[in-house]
Scaffold this motif. Structure first.
Motif, mmCIF file in Angstrom:
data_model
loop_
_atom_site.group_PDB
_atom_site.id
_atom_site.type_symbol
_atom_site.label_atom_id
_atom_site.label_comp_id
_atom_site.label_asym_id
_atom_site.label_seq_id
_atom_site.Cartn_x
_atom_site.Cartn_y
_atom_site.Cartn_z
ATOM 1 N N GLN A 187 -20.199 29.166 29.022
ATOM 2 C CA GLN A 187 -20.339 28.550 30.353
ATOM 3 C C GLN A 187 -20.436 29.618 31.430
ATOM 4 N N SER A 188 -19.593 30.636 31.310
ATOM 5 C CA SER A 188 -19.583 31.693 32.311
ATOM 6 C C SER A 188 -20.919 32.452 32.313
ATOM 7 N N ALA A 189 -21.484 32.703 31.131
ATOM 8 C CA ALA A 189 -22.773 33.417 31.055
ATOM 9 C C ALA A 189 -23.897 32.625 31.723
ATOM 10 N N LEU A 190 -23.738 31.311 31.778
ATOM 11 C CA LEU A 190 -24.818 30.465 32.321
ATOM 12 C C LEU A 190 -24.552 30.047 33.766
ATOM 13 N N THR A 191 -23.479 30.537 34.347
ATOM 14 C CA THR A 191 -23.131 30.145 35.713
ATOM 15 C C THR A 191 -24.275 30.467 36.680
ATOM 16 N N GLY A 192 -24.668 29.463 37.465
ATOM 17 C CA GLY A 192 -25.680 29.681 38.505
ATOM 18 C C GLY A 192 -27.106 29.722 37.995
ATOM 19 N N VAL A 193 -27.310 29.551 36.681
ATOM 20 C CA VAL A 193 -28.686 29.590 36.144
ATOM 21 C C VAL A 193 -29.396 28.290 36.548
ATOM 22 N N PRO A 194 -30.525 28.365 37.261
ATOM 23 C CA PRO A 194 -31.155 27.138 37.749
ATOM 24 C C PRO A 194 -31.836 26.328 36.640
ATOM 25 N N HIS A 195 -32.630 26.996 35.818
ATOM 26 C CA HIS A 195 -33.225 26.336 34.652
ATOM 27 C C HIS A 195 -33.682 27.428 33.683
ATOM 28 N N ILE A 196 -33.989 26.997 32.454
ATOM 29 C CA ILE A 196 -34.452 27.948 31.427
ATOM 30 C C ILE A 196 -35.676 27.346 30.745
ATOM 31 N N ASP A 197 -36.776 28.100 30.726
ATOM 32 C CA ASP A 197 -37.994 27.619 30.058
ATOM 33 C C ASP A 197 -37.980 27.933 28.564
ATOM 34 N N LEU A 198 -37.379 29.075 28.224
ATOM 35 C CA LEU A 198 -37.333 29.494 26.815
ATOM 36 C C LEU A 198 -35.972 30.120 26.536
ATOM 37 N N ALA A 199 -35.265 29.561 25.556
ATOM 38 C CA ALA A 199 -33.982 30.128 25.129
ATOM 39 C C ALA A 199 -34.071 30.459 23.647
ATOM 40 N N ILE A 200 -33.671 31.676 23.288
ATOM 41 C CA ILE A 200 -33.668 32.072 21.872
ATOM 42 C C ILE A 200 -32.280 32.582 21.513
ATOM 43 N N VAL A 201 -31.678 31.947 20.514
ATOM 44 C CA VAL A 201 -30.378 32.393 20.007
ATOM 45 C C VAL A 201 -30.667 33.320 18.829
ATOM 46 N N ALA A 202 -30.380 34.607 19.025
ATOM 47 C CA ALA A 202 -30.731 35.627 18.018
ATOM 48 C C ALA A 202 -29.486 36.260 17.416
ATOM 49 N N THR A 203 -28.384 35.524 17.454
ATOM 50 C CA THR A 203 -27.144 36.008 16.848
ATOM 51 C C THR A 203 -27.126 35.647 15.364
ATOM 52 N N GLY A 204 -26.243 36.284 14.610
ATOM 53 C CA GLY A 204 -26.102 35.926 13.196
ATOM 54 C C GLY A 204 -25.147 36.870 12.496
ATOM 55 N N LEU A 205 -24.660 36.417 11.339
ATOM 56 C CA LEU A 205 -23.693 37.216 10.566
ATOM 57 C C LEU A 205 -23.984 37.056 9.073
ATOM 58 N N LEU A 206 -24.111 38.220 8.400
ATOM 59 C CA LEU A 206 -24.306 38.216 6.940
ATOM 60 C C LEU A 206 -23.223 39.056 6.256
ATOM 61 N N HIS A 207 -22.864 40.165 6.893
ATOM 62 C CA HIS A 207 -21.829 41.058 6.343
ATOM 63 C C HIS A 207 -21.205 41.787 7.522
ATOM 64 N N ASP A 208 -20.096 42.465 7.294
ATOM 65 C CA ASP A 208 -19.523 43.268 8.390
ATOM 66 C C ASP A 208 -18.801 44.496 7.859
ATOM 67 N N SER A 209 -18.299 45.303 8.768
ATOM 68 C CA SER A 209 -17.699 46.584 8.381
ATOM 69 C C SER A 209 -16.325 46.406 7.747
ATOM 70 N N SER A 210 -15.757 45.197 7.812
ATOM 71 C CA SER A 210 -14.432 44.989 7.205
ATOM 72 C C SER A 210 -14.542 44.671 5.715
ATOM 73 N N GLY A 211 -15.761 44.630 5.196
ATOM 74 C CA GLY A 211 -15.927 44.375 3.758
ATOM 75 C C GLY A 211 -16.490 42.996 3.459
ATOM 76 N N MET A 212 -16.691 42.178 4.478
ATOM 77 C CA MET A 212 -17.344 40.884 4.250
ATOM 78 C C MET A 212 -18.765 41.147 3.738
ATOM 79 N N THR A 213 -19.104 40.510 2.629
ATOM 80 C CA THR A 213 -20.423 40.729 2.041
ATOM 81 C C THR A 213 -20.878 39.432 1.368
ATOM 82 N N PRO A 214 -22.186 39.164 1.272
ATOM 83 C CA PRO A 214 -22.606 37.894 0.686
ATOM 84 C C PRO A 214 -22.151 37.743 -0.772
#
Ligand SMILES: NC(=O)c1ccc[n+]([C@@H]2O[C@H](COP(=O)([O-])OP(=O)(O)OC[C@H]3O[C@@H](n4cnc5c(N)ncnc54)[C@H](OP(=O)(O)O)[C@@H]3O)[C@@H](O)[C@H]2O)c1
Length: 245
Positions: A68-95
């Motif tokens: 919500q805070s990241a979107l504060t004051g945003v009037p409108h959005i024509d294109l939004a792309i969510v490019a986050t993701g998780l497959l593995h990490d440095s703590s040893g998480m692995t598929p």
């Protein structure tokens, strides 16, 4: 560079996961595009971009107040792309290679980042899409989230969380179509792209099959530019091919 001519001019764009390989390349491509007026680049770790069109804000997609805070004051959005993701990490998480590796915390983390986070982002971004004119909400998913395409097995948490994301996208698309006829909600498979996420799994990638983030970003923007409302709810690959659920 794709024309983005299917959108209104002076586009306002949101990229979430701007610190990632593909997210960062999308920000940079869009910032240099003449039809784009503003790029809101959100990420957990701050990302650096040369263009004055880019506004950087912090976000953690697992913290709704931060969305919500990241979107504060945003009037409108024509294109939004969510490019986050998780497959593995440095703590040893692995598929997982076998059911013997199934672990509650790893499964929950995969579902949280790959399915719950993008759903929470959609909750706050979809109301910002314009009522008329083409707009797109896209989340980067993966071909391995296709149940019918699963021939190799393994990667339980990543596969299942991306399948859940694909179902969430389809469900969002149905509801969105009732409110905004011209809006499109899709999942996108970027291909195999050179990034931290794919790094440990690049050995078996065939010649020419490992894309640079810049190439993937360009292909994804071309697919997005070509989207018609009939495509809403679908999972599409970097080359525009439909991926069966
Ligand atoms: N690379 C491939 O071959 C490939 C193939 C198929 C699908 N995909 C999909 O494409 C997308 C992008 O992947 P990529 O290759 O660009 O990977 P990447 O470089 O590792 O980027 C992933 C990004 O997700 C961010 N992230 C993770 N959890 C977050 C959270 N809670 N809040 C905010 N940001 C968070 C990470 O930020 P931090 O730096 O803060 O952790 C990172 O910037 C992913 O959905 C991935 O599943 C990639």
């Amino acid at each position: 560079m794709s024309t983005l001519a299917s959108f209104n001019d002076r586009m306002r764009v949101l990229i979430i996961g701007a610190s990632g390989a593909i997210g960062g390349a999308l920000v940079d491509r869009l910032a240099e595009h003449p039809r784009v007026a503003h790029v809101l680049a959100c990420s957990r770790a701050p990302s650096l971009h040369a263009s004055a069109k880019v506004e950087v804000r912090p976000i953690d997609i697992l913290d709704e107040a931060s969305i919500q805070s990241a979107l504060t004051g945003v009037p409108h959005i024509d294109l939004a792309i969510v490019a986050t993701g998780l497959l593995h990490d440095s703590s040893g998480m692995t598929p997982e290679k076998s059911w013997r590796a199934l672990d509650k915390d790893t499964l929950l983390r995969s579902f949280a980042t790959n399915a719950v986070g993008p759903a929470l982002v959609a909750k706050h971004v979809l109301p910002l899409l314009p009522r008329q004119g083409k707009s797109v909400f896209a989340a980067l998913s993966a071909r391995v989230g296709s149940i019918s395409d699963n021939r190799l097995g393994g990667w339980y948490g990543y596969r299942a969380s991306k399948a859940a994301l694909n179902q969430i996208i389809r469900t969002l698309a149905i509801e969105l179509a009732r409110q905004r006829r011209d809006a499109i909600c899709v999942g996108l498979h970027p291909g195999t792209v050179d990034s931290n996420l794919s790094k440990p799994f690049q050995d078996n990638v065939g010649d020419g099959q490992l894309f640079t983030p810049g190439f993937a970003a360009e292909r994804l923007l071309a697919v997005i530019d070509g989207l018609e409302p009939a495509a809403t709810g679908q999972l599409l690959a970097w080359d525009g091919q439909l991926i069966a659920p």
